[in-house]
Design a protein around this motif. Sequence first.
Motif, PDB file in Angstrom:
ATOM      1  N   HIS A 285       8.662 -17.099  29.330  1.00 33.75           N
ATOM      2  CA  HIS A 285       7.857 -17.606  28.266  1.00 33.75           C
ATOM      3  C   HIS A 285       6.235 -17.549  28.935  1.00 33.75           C
ATOM      4  O   HIS A 285       5.483 -17.076  28.381  1.00 33.75           O
ATOM      5  N   TYR A 290       3.839 -17.218  25.894  1.00 30.81           N
ATOM      6  CA  TYR A 290       4.660 -18.534  24.983  1.00 30.81           C
ATOM      7  C   TYR A 290       4.593 -17.855  23.716  1.00 30.81           C
ATOM      8  O   TYR A 290       5.020 -18.689  22.778  1.00 30.81           O
ATOM      9  N   TYR A 293       7.595 -18.846  21.037  1.00 26.45           N
ATOM     10  CA  TYR A 293       7.647 -20.200  20.334  1.00 26.45           C
ATOM     11  C   TYR A 293       6.741 -19.670  18.886  1.00 26.45           C
ATOM     12  O   TYR A 293       5.668 -20.174  18.537  1.00 26.45           O
ATOM     13  N   ARG A 309       4.295 -24.522  23.661  1.00 23.03           N
ATOM     14  CA  ARG A 309       5.596 -25.287  24.058  1.00 23.03           C
ATOM     15  C   ARG A 309       5.454 -26.776  23.884  1.00 23.03           C
ATOM     16  O   ARG A 309       6.416 -27.655  23.524  1.00 23.03           O
TER      17      ARG A 309
END
Length: 356
Positions: A285, A290, A293, A309
């Motif tokens: 991630h 990230y 997400y 996150r």
Amino acid sequence: MPPDDTGVQPMCASTPTPATFQDRKQAARRWAQQLAVFKQPVLGRSVGQIGTTLLPLAGLTILMGFSLQVGYWLTLLLAVPAAFFLVRAFILQHDCGHGSLFKSGWANDALGRCLSVLTMTPYGYWKREHAIHHATSGNLEKRGIGDITTLTVREYLALSRWGRLRYRLYRHPIVLFGIGPAFMFLIRHRIAIGDGTNDRAAWTSVLGTNVAILAAFGAASLAFGWVPVLMVWGPVILLAATIGIWMFYVQHQFEGVQWHHEDEWDFHASALDGCSFYDLPRWLHWLTGYIGYHHVHHLSSKIPNYRLRDCHLSIPDLQRVRSLGLIESLKTVSLALWDEDSRRMIRFGDLRERMA
């Protein structure tokens, strides 16, 4: 542990994710409002991300140059982590395009244009196209800009034999994740094929980026020779392109994804119905900024990547969206058509069996 992880823990359990489309639409809007507190960029973390991305990328590139004296196998081996850091650099450019990395629009645009030389992606042109993607994702009437071409079963069956063959070739993994990424970053981004080619600002972005890339390549070639430069940077850009297209693919092409016609499409609900949560290991991630997400990102694109996150953990219902693990995500490769009757993505084999 990656330097910009936060350790935020989820809140207490909540009610299950709403089942009906109308309920999901209302819930998504409510959650988007709750996420507004995360929109504020943190200067120290933004600057830290730049350092923890560009410095390792520069270091790995230098090592790749020296590795040419040892063996090209070592150069290619080092290209793997370098490619991931280039993907991370693209996510920084991506955040700049959304105006989320810094408070200042000027700072976002300045960094975005600089990074575009590394990523070989014209900042202004891509920014415009990506904004359209966010505004139309999951809308059947507005496909074709900033997305992966996806036909419905009816559209596919209405094609000629040659048209079906072309679509099947386009959806083949070798094309989608091999030839396609190379074409996108090496050719399409150089000439702005597609929507927006008559837009002066888009062409200025494309031509300006091309000039900057040529200048950087020319300077590097004068210093080290054009062959070593291509041998070092070529594998990095090609592998990073494949990783980037793969990440984008699994975020919008998966079992359970939903597409809607214009009269029933909703921007907020599409973030839940049309985007996955790519459930990767924490370190991966971090390396991919990230962006896994993705449901959170589509709910509120102004949130910096390093806070996605936090958002996911702050609202328990967001943790109940469709998630894909690494192994499971590989199964999405064969998905090719949207079946309006069953409201799901199907494979060419599924269609053959139905018509047999």
